[in-house]
Design an enzyme around this catalytic site. Structure first.
Site, short mmCIF file in Angstrom:
data_model
loop_
_atom_site.label_atom_id
_atom_site.label_comp_id
_atom_site.label_asym_id
_atom_site.label_seq_id
_atom_site.Cartn_x
_atom_site.Cartn_y
_atom_site.Cartn_z
N GLU A 1 0.58 -0.65 0.11
CA GLU A 1 0.14 0.07 -0.06
C GLU A 1 0.66 1.23 -0.02
O GLU A 1 2.09 1.37 0.92
CB GLU A 1 -1.04 0.02 1.80
CG GLU A 1 -2.08 -0.80 0.90
CD GLU A 1 -3.07 0.14 0.15
OE1 GLU A 1 -3.09 1.37 0.16
OE2 GLU A 1 -4.47 -0.89 0.79
N ASP A 2 0.30 1.82 -0.20
CA ASP A 2 1.07 3.08 -0.72
C ASP A 2 0.47 4.76 0.75
O ASP A 2 2.05 5.05 1.80
CB ASP A 2 0.65 4.46 -1.65
CG ASP A 2 -0.71 4.59 -1.36
OD1 ASP A 2 -1.89 3.91 -0.72
OD2 ASP A 2 -1.66 5.36 -2.18
N ASP B 1 -4.39 5.15 6.14
CA ASP B 1 -5.36 6.37 6.76
C ASP B 1 -6.56 5.68 7.70
O ASP B 1 -5.55 5.43 9.11
CB ASP B 1 -5.92 7.37 5.44
CG ASP B 1 -6.21 8.49 6.45
OD1 ASP B 1 -5.85 8.81 7.77
OD2 ASP B 1 -6.40 9.50 5.23
N LYS C 1 -1.30 7.08 9.24
CA LYS C 1 -1.66 8.02 10.17
C LYS C 1 -1.27 7.48 10.44
O LYS C 1 -2.55 6.52 11.39
CB LYS C 1 -2.75 8.97 8.92
CG LYS C 1 -1.86 9.93 7.76
CD LYS C 1 -2.97 10.08 7.02
CE LYS C 1 -2.58 10.83 6.03
NZ LYS C 1 -3.92 11.11 5.16
N PHE D 1 -3.30 15.73 5.27
CA PHE D 1 -3.01 15.20 3.71
C PHE D 1 -1.46 15.35 2.82
O PHE D 1 -1.34 15.92 2.76
CB PHE D 1 -3.64 15.80 2.76
CG PHE D 1 -4.21 15.45 1.67
CD1 PHE D 1 -5.33 14.38 1.77
CD2 PHE D 1 -3.60 15.83 0.42
CE1 PHE D 1 -5.59 13.78 0.86
CE2 PHE D 1 -4.98 14.96 0.10
CZ PHE D 1 -4.97 13.50 -0.60
N ASP E 1 -1.43 10.70 -4.78
CA ASP E 1 -2.18 12.41 -5.46
C ASP E 1 -3.33 13.10 -4.64
O ASP E 1 -3.51 13.18 -3.27
CB ASP E 1 -2.05 12.37 -6.90
CG ASP E 1 -3.56 11.76 -6.32
OD1 ASP E 1 -4.13 10.29 -5.53
OD2 ASP E 1 -4.96 11.69 -7.51
N ARG F 1 1.68 13.17 -7.88
CA ARG F 1 2.45 11.52 -8.19
C ARG F 1 3.15 11.59 -8.13
O ARG F 1 4.62 11.10 -7.67
CB ARG F 1 1.57 10.84 -8.35
CG ARG F 1 1.03 9.25 -8.41
CD ARG F 1 0.01 9.00 -9.37
NE ARG F 1 -1.40 9.23 -9.35
CZ ARG F 1 -2.61 8.73 -8.01
NH1 ARG F 1 -1.53 8.07 -7.48
NH2 ARG F 1 -4.21 8.95 -8.15
P1 XMP Z 1 -8.22 4.53 4.22
O1 XMP Z 1 -8.51 6.08 4.91
O2 XMP Z 1 -8.58 3.95 3.54
O3 XMP Z 1 -7.28 5.75 3.34
O4 XMP Z 1 -6.90 3.86 4.93
C1 XMP Z 1 -6.33 4.20 2.13
C2 XMP Z 1 -6.32 5.58 0.81
O5 XMP Z 1 -7.20 6.53 0.69
C3 XMP Z 1 -5.75 7.54 -0.16
N1 XMP Z 1 -5.25 8.76 1.38
C4 XMP Z 1 -4.28 9.33 0.52
N2 XMP Z 1 -3.94 9.54 -0.81
N3 XMP Z 1 -2.82 12.68 0.38
C5 XMP Z 1 -2.90 11.20 -0.76
O6 XMP Z 1 -2.80 11.13 -1.82
C6 XMP Z 1 -3.24 11.07 1.89
O7 XMP Z 1 -2.51 12.12 2.61
C7 XMP Z 1 -3.80 9.70 2.00
N4 XMP Z 1 -4.54 9.53 2.37
C8 XMP Z 1 -5.56 8.53 2.44
C9 XMP Z 1 -4.56 6.37 -0.61
O8 XMP Z 1 -5.28 6.13 -2.14
C10 XMP Z 1 -5.06 5.19 0.22
O9 XMP Z 1 -4.67 3.94 -0.35
#
Ligand code: XMP
Length: 186
Positions: free
Chosen positions: A106-107, A110, A138, A159, A166, A172
């Protein structure tokens, strides 16, 4: 050759959290750990599109193990900065993962919502093992039961963009990880 560093889009950013060199060093450390943990086993890296493209490509080149790669695309955010709460598979895996050693990459995690969905979805396909790596995490994710084995960096609840992440399809290709300035999205 042109490339985008934080300095090129500085007015859109409030803070650089990690430089591209720091990110590369951390990816290399994780690659060593993953190689050791999976010694003697073939790994299937499952990248979560689009954000994980950078980390998957850097990680697999830093690894010594034999790795195969596949991708899933999942929607949870739309173009804003808040989770929509709805998770949908936009692109599924091309391979059967039954009996495979799967490492989801995963990137960023959150709320953990996307990952919880992904874990239950992939577990039902009976992989031999299923582990998670995320480049960034996070604090919100810590409140959910998401078993993440490999974490690049824990970051503040802001964020962020860059290194594959992105905002409205921009930033990106920024090589560093930076906090997006609120004036860009408010
Ligand atoms: P959740 O909340 O499901 O989120 O854990 C996961 C996906 O949400 C996107 N995401 C972000 N994308 N900056 C971004 O560009 C951020 O700070 C951010 N926080 C969540 C991301 O696609 C991730 O896989």
């Amino acid at each position: 050759m042109t490339r985008v560093d934080a300095a090129d889009v500085i007015s859109d950013l409030s803070e650089v959290l990690y430089t591209s060199d720091q990110i590369a060093a951390r990816v290399a450390e994780l690659a060593v750990r993953i190689d050791a943990d999976y010694a003697g086993r073939d790994i299937l890296l499952v990248g979560v599109l689009n954000g994980a493209i950078m980390v998957v490509s850097d990680l697999q080149r830093a690894m010594k193990s034999h790795v195969e790669m596949d991708w899933m695309a999942i929607s949870s955010y739309g173009s804003g900065t808040q989770s929509s709460g709805v998770v949908r598979i936009l692109k599924d895996l091309g391979v059967d993962i039954e009996g495979r050693h799967v490492l989801v990459v995963e990137d960023i995690i959150d709320t953990g919502l996307t990952l919880s969905y992904l874990i239950s979805n992939l577990t039902s396909r009976k992989p031999a093992s299923l582990e998670i790596m995320t480049m960034f995490r996070k604090p919100g994710a810590l409140r959910m039961e998401v078993p993440v084995k490999y974490v690049g960096f824990d970051i503040p609840n802001k964020f962020v963009v860059g290194y594959g992440l992105d905002y409205a399809s921009r930033y990106r290709n920024l090589r560093d990880l930076a906090v997006l300035a609120p004036h860009v999205y408010s």
